[in-house]
Every structure is written in structure tokens, then in C-alpha cells.
Design a protein around this motif. Structure first.
Motif, PDB file in Angstrom:
ATOM      1  N   SER A 248       0.807  -1.223   0.000  1.00 24.17           N
ATOM      2  CA  SER A 248       0.000   0.000   0.000  1.00 24.17           C
ATOM      3  C   SER A 248       0.839   1.271   0.000  1.00 24.17           C
ATOM      4  CB  SER A 248      -0.922   0.022   1.220  1.00 24.17           C
ATOM      5  OG  SER A 248      -0.160   0.074   2.413  1.00 24.17           O
ATOM      6  N   ALA A 249       2.156   1.135   0.040  1.00 28.38           N
ATOM      7  CA  ALA A 249       3.022   2.311   0.165  1.00 28.38           C
ATOM      8  C   ALA A 249       2.826   3.282  -0.997  1.00 28.38           C
ATOM      9  CB  ALA A 249       4.482   1.872   0.233  1.00 28.38           C
ATOM     10  N   GLY A 250       2.499   4.517  -0.672  1.00 30.28           N
ATOM     11  CA  GLY A 250       2.382   5.563  -1.677  1.00 30.28           C
ATOM     12  C   GLY A 250       1.126   5.515  -2.522  1.00 30.28           C
ATOM     13  N   LEU A 251       0.186   4.633  -2.179  1.00 30.47           N
ATOM     14  CA  LEU A 251      -1.031   4.500  -2.996  1.00 30.47           C
ATOM     15  C   LEU A 251      -2.229   5.112  -2.278  1.00 30.47           C
ATOM     16  CD1 LEU A 251      -0.530   0.853  -4.278  1.00 30.47           C
ATOM     17  CD2 LEU A 251      -0.266   2.959  -5.585  1.00 30.47           C
ATOM     18  N   PRO A 252      -3.166   5.696  -3.025  1.00 35.75           N
ATOM     19  CA  PRO A 252      -4.335   6.316  -2.397  1.00 35.75           C
ATOM     20  C   PRO A 252      -5.327   5.278  -1.892  1.00 35.75           C
ATOM     21  CG  PRO A 252      -4.534   6.394  -4.785  1.00 35.75           C
ATOM     22  CD  PRO A 252      -3.166   5.848  -4.493  1.00 35.75           C
ATOM     23  N   ALA A 253      -6.206   5.704  -0.998  1.00 34.32           N
ATOM     24  CA  ALA A 253      -7.229   4.808  -0.455  1.00 34.32           C
ATOM     25  C   ALA A 253      -8.146   4.272  -1.539  1.00 34.32           C
ATOM     26  CB  ALA A 253      -8.040   5.537   0.616  1.00 34.32           C
ATOM     27  N   SER A 254      -8.267   5.004  -2.644  1.00 31.19           N
ATOM     28  CA  SER A 254      -9.162   4.597  -3.738  1.00 31.19           C
ATOM     29  C   SER A 254      -8.533   3.571  -4.675  1.00 31.19           C
ATOM     30  CB  SER A 254      -9.562   5.827  -4.557  1.00 31.19           C
ATOM     31  OG  SER A 254      -8.402   6.454  -5.098  1.00 31.19           O
ATOM     32  N   PHE A 255      -7.263   3.197  -4.433  1.00 32.59           N
ATOM     33  CA  PHE A 255      -6.549   2.303  -5.358  1.00 32.59           C
ATOM     34  C   PHE A 255      -7.229   0.939  -5.448  1.00 32.59           C
ATOM     35  CE2 PHE A 255      -3.369  -0.991  -6.215  1.00 32.59           C
ATOM     36  CZ  PHE A 255      -2.856  -0.537  -7.415  1.00 32.59           C
ATOM     37  N   LYS A 256      -7.285   0.419  -6.678  1.00 29.70           N
ATOM     38  CA  LYS A 256      -7.827  -0.919  -6.921  1.00 29.70           C
ATOM     39  C   LYS A 256      -6.736  -1.783  -7.544  1.00 29.70           C
ATOM     40  CE  LYS A 256     -12.597   0.591  -7.732  1.00 29.70           C
ATOM     41  NZ  LYS A 256     -13.737   0.558  -8.682  1.00 29.70           N
ATOM     42  N   THR A 257      -6.581  -2.998  -7.050  1.00 34.60           N
ATOM     43  CA  THR A 257      -5.583  -3.903  -7.603  1.00 34.60           C
ATOM     44  C   THR A 257      -5.953  -4.299  -9.025  1.00 34.60           C
ATOM     45  OG1 THR A 257      -6.689  -5.896  -6.830  1.00 34.60           O
ATOM     46  CG2 THR A 257      -5.109  -4.869  -5.311  1.00 34.60           C
ATOM     47  N   SER A 258      -4.959  -4.776  -9.769  1.00 37.31           N
ATOM     48  CA  SER A 258      -5.225  -5.211 -11.140  1.00 37.31           C
ATOM     49  C   SER A 258      -6.186  -6.394 -11.158  1.00 37.31           C
ATOM     50  CB  SER A 258      -3.917  -5.574 -11.850  1.00 37.31           C
ATOM     51  OG  SER A 258      -3.245  -6.612 -11.166  1.00 37.31           O
ATOM     52  N   MET A 259      -6.146  -7.231 -10.107  1.00 37.65           N
ATOM     53  CA  MET A 259      -7.068  -8.369 -10.064  1.00 37.65           C
ATOM     54  C   MET A 259      -8.508  -7.893  -9.924  1.00 37.65           C
ATOM     55  SD  MET A 259      -6.648 -11.950  -7.970  1.00 37.65           S
ATOM     56  CE  MET A 259      -4.954 -12.070  -8.512  1.00 37.65           C
ATOM     57  N   LEU A 260      -8.732  -6.910  -9.075  1.00 43.62           N
ATOM     58  CA  LEU A 260     -10.075  -6.354  -8.934  1.00 43.62           C
ATOM     59  C   LEU A 260     -10.503  -5.663 -10.219  1.00 43.62           C
ATOM     60  CD1 LEU A 260     -12.623  -5.546  -7.477  1.00 43.62           C
ATOM     61  CD2 LEU A 260     -11.349  -3.714  -6.331  1.00 43.62           C
ATOM     62  N   GLN A 261      -9.602  -4.922 -10.853  1.00 41.72           N
ATOM     63  CA  GLN A 261      -9.939  -4.250 -12.106  1.00 41.72           C
ATOM     64  C   GLN A 261     -10.332  -5.257 -13.185  1.00 41.72           C
ATOM     65  OE1 GLN A 261      -7.320  -0.931 -13.387  1.00 41.72           O
ATOM     66  NE2 GLN A 261      -6.322  -1.163 -11.391  1.00 41.72           N
ATOM     67  N   SER A 262      -9.612  -6.388 -13.248  1.00 40.59           N
ATOM     68  CA  SER A 262      -9.946  -7.424 -14.235  1.00 40.59           C
ATOM     69  C   SER A 262     -11.355  -7.954 -14.002  1.00 40.59           C
ATOM     70  CB  SER A 262      -8.933  -8.574 -14.150  1.00 40.59           C
ATOM     71  OG  SER A 262      -7.663  -8.163 -14.585  1.00 40.59           O
ATOM     72  N   LEU A 263     -11.679  -8.258 -12.746  1.00 40.70           N
ATOM     73  CA  LEU A 263     -13.001  -8.808 -12.450  1.00 40.70           C
ATOM     74  C   LEU A 263     -14.101  -7.792 -12.717  1.00 40.70           C
ATOM     75  CD1 LEU A 263     -12.178 -10.781  -9.187  1.00 40.70           C
ATOM     76  CD2 LEU A 263     -12.659 -11.737 -11.445  1.00 40.70           C
ATOM     77  N   GLU A 264     -13.837  -6.526 -12.430  1.00 38.30           N
ATOM     78  CA  GLU A 264     -14.837  -5.490 -12.705  1.00 38.30           C
ATOM     79  C   GLU A 264     -15.112  -5.357 -14.193  1.00 38.30           C
ATOM     80  OE1 GLU A 264     -14.528  -2.399  -8.944  1.00 38.30           O
ATOM     81  OE2 GLU A 264     -13.316  -1.993 -10.720  1.00 38.30           O
ATOM     82  N   LYS A 265     -14.106  -5.672 -15.019  1.00 38.40           N
ATOM     83  CA  LYS A 265     -14.282  -5.623 -16.476  1.00 38.40           C
ATOM     84  C   LYS A 265     -14.863  -6.919 -17.022  1.00 38.40           C
ATOM     85  CE  LYS A 265      -9.997  -4.495 -17.341  1.00 38.40           C
ATOM     86  NZ  LYS A 265      -8.740  -4.124 -18.039  1.00 38.40           N
TER      87      LYS A 265
END
Length: 316
Positions: A248-265
């Protein structure tokens, strides 16, 4: 150098833009679609540090148009690796070096089967990119490390030269004498959050505020560390909390992992090369991995549900 990036989504386009601007003959190779069409007609729009610039870069969906290259960087989704390299024969000549910068473990073996192990080197990168629209990306390069190395740990002339080329393009690159350990370090980061966010559909801010999920993440990473140690891998991350904090270092609270992004698509994920790799190697070395096996099963279940839903929709 003459360089081709096989799999030119957000991250591939980020590397391509940097290398092209540095004066190298750089090609983006991706399946036919709006992204490649937009780049061919209008160039690649790159937003970095809130400043937008246009980059002229070669883009195609045909390997034959590119021809043999000096360096082939593989950045397709993990599950597409074998098919992509099989279709990329026109890119590989006698002197071609093939390097994966993909997430997870196991890609180098697939590439070696196709082109020969002597042509393959390995790499891991913390550079980031997001595809905003066809032909338009947002990228983060400054302060983001890339590590490359020979599979046997030797510091060869070819790896040193590629690192020089990357650094000359503004890509902070280190030659690793322990690239396998470096790859495992990145895997631990992915193991800690990817599957959990995919299953729960949570952003980083939500994930990191749930103590029960933290405990599950640490248990998954502990299994992966045990497998790596059983395989004789030297890690720089030796405590599960290190991977959890680094993720989580340097990432915003709104960040989504690539795995979550794949499933959302509605796309399948790279789970087989992340938590799935931990399970496979655990079986090989006699290390139990029940937490990772459960995470894999849950993601596979979600993928199955999506596939069934898509099939039902096509029947309507």
C-alpha cells in the motif's frame, strides 16, 4: 536498440513511450483494437505528473510488420503468455533477448519452451500505468524501480546493456544477481492483496481498515515465504508485515488492484501465476498452502460465475 513490447496495454505503453522518446526504434504490439488504432492515427497521449504530452511510436497488431528485434519485452496477461509468444515468431531472430515484466511466477519457463532458455532473461517492475482511453495513458515512472537479471544470476553484458538503455530512457533500472528473489519479493506483495480485493471488491482504503482481512493476508504471505525458503530462494522480505505494508506504500485509499480491475471488467485474472504459483510450488516442496488454495478457489468461483452470466446474456 530495436525493441518490441508484446502486450501494449497501460504498462507496455508506458515503457514504449519512454524508450521511443529516448531514440530507440520501439514497437507496441497488441491485438487489433481501438488502442492500437488510436496510437497509429494520433500518437500516444501520456499523462505524467499531471502534464500531458504526445509520443510518436510504432504500433501494430501484426508481428510480421515489426520483424526481428533486439529486445522483446513481454507484458501480456499471464494466462495469454504461451499463445502470445507462439504467435510472435517473426519477432525472434538469432540475437533477440526475450524478457518478461509480468506479474507472478512461471512466465520464464513458458517463454523458454518457445524460444530457448538461452534467449530469456527476467525482470520485475514497480512502474505503473493506467489506460484512460484508447491511445491515452496515465503513468508513474519517477522513483519506481525496475529490476532485471539473468536466470542464473550472472551479470552479463547483455543485461548490463539493457539496464543502461532503460536508465537512458528515464527508467530507474538495477541489474539483480538474485532476480528470482526479486521476483518472489514482488509476488509476496501481490499475494498479500490481489485475491482478497478481487473476492471482497474492496479498494485499498477499505481493505486496510478490516483487521480480519489483514490476518488473512498475513497468513497467505507467510505460506508464500515458507514455500520460497523451501525452494532455496533468498528473499529481502522475510516477514509477512513487510509485504503487507509495501503493497500500500504511496497509494491512495481509492486504489484498486489489477485483479479487482480485471473482475470489474468481466475478465479472467492472473490468479494462476500469483497465489496459484504458491500452491503449485508448495505441493512440489511439501509445504501446505491452505490459505492460498482457498483464495485461488474463490477467485476461480467468481470467474466461473462471470462466465456463466456472460453465456446467459449471449443467449438472450
Amino acid at each position: 536498440m530495436k525493441i518490441c513490447i508484446l502486450g501494449s496495454g497501460a504498462l507496455g505503453s508506458t515503457f514504449g513511450a519512454a524508450l521511443s522518446e529516448a531514440g530507440h526504434e520501439t514497437w507496441l504490439l497488441n491485438r487489433a483494437g481501438a488502442h492500437i488504432d488510436a496510437i497509429r492515427h494520433n500518437g500516444l497521449a501520456v499523462i505524467e505528473d499531471d502534464v500531458e504530452r504526445s509520443v510518436r511510436i510504432n504500433a501494430t497488431s501484426r508481428a510480421e510488420e515489426v520483424g526481428a528485434v533486439d529486445l522483446l519485452i513481454v507484458l501480456v496477461k499471464s494466462f495469454a503468455t504461451a499463445r502470445a509468444i507462439a504467435d510472435a515468431g517473426a519477432l525472434v531472430g538469432p540475437q533477440t533477448v526475450v524478457m518478461s515484466l509480468q506479474n507472478g511466477l512461471g512466465h520464464e519457463d513458458l517463454l523458454a519452451e518457445a524460444v530457448g532458455r538461452d534467449k530469456v532473461i527476467a525482470g520485475k517492475t514497480y512502474v505503473g500505468g493506467v489506460l484512460l482511453a484508447p491511445g491515452r495513458i496515465r503513468c508513474g515512472v519517477d522513483g519506481k524501480q525496475t529490476y532485471i537479471g539473468e536466470l542464473d544470476g550472472q551479470v552479463s553484458a547483455r543485461v548490463s546493456h539493457i539496464a543502461e538503455v532503460f536508465r537512458g530512457a528515464g527508467l530507474d533500472t538495477t541489474v539483480s544477481e538474485n532476480i528470482l528473489g526479486t521476483m518472489w519479493d514482488k509476488l509476496l506483495v501481490n499475494v498479500s492483496t490481489g485475491a482478497l480485493t478481487g473476492i471482497t471488491m474492496l479498494t485499498y482504503g477499505q481493505l486496510y481498515s478490516e483487521p480480519l482481512l489483514r490476518e488473512t493476508a498475513l497468513a497467505a504471505v507467510a505460506e508464500a515465504i515458507a514455500v520460497a525458503q523451501a525452494a532455496g530462494v533468498t528473499l529481502s522480505l522475510t516477514e509477512p508485515e513487510q509485504a503487507w505494508n509495501l503493497a500500500s506504500a504511496g497509494l491512495p485509499a481509492s486504489f484498486k488492484t489489477s485483479m479487482l480491475q480485471s473482475l470489474e471488467k468481466g475478465s479472467i485474472t492472473e490468479i494462476d501465476f500469483i497465489n496459484g504459483a504458491v500452491v503449485r510450488l508448495g505441493q512440489r516442496h511439501g509445504i501446505a498452502t491452505p490459505v492460498n488454495a482457498t483464495l485461488v478457489a474463490c477467485i476461480k468461483g467468481i470467474e466461473r460465475a462471470m462466465a456463466d452470466q456472460q453465456q446467459e446474456e449471449t443467449k438472450r
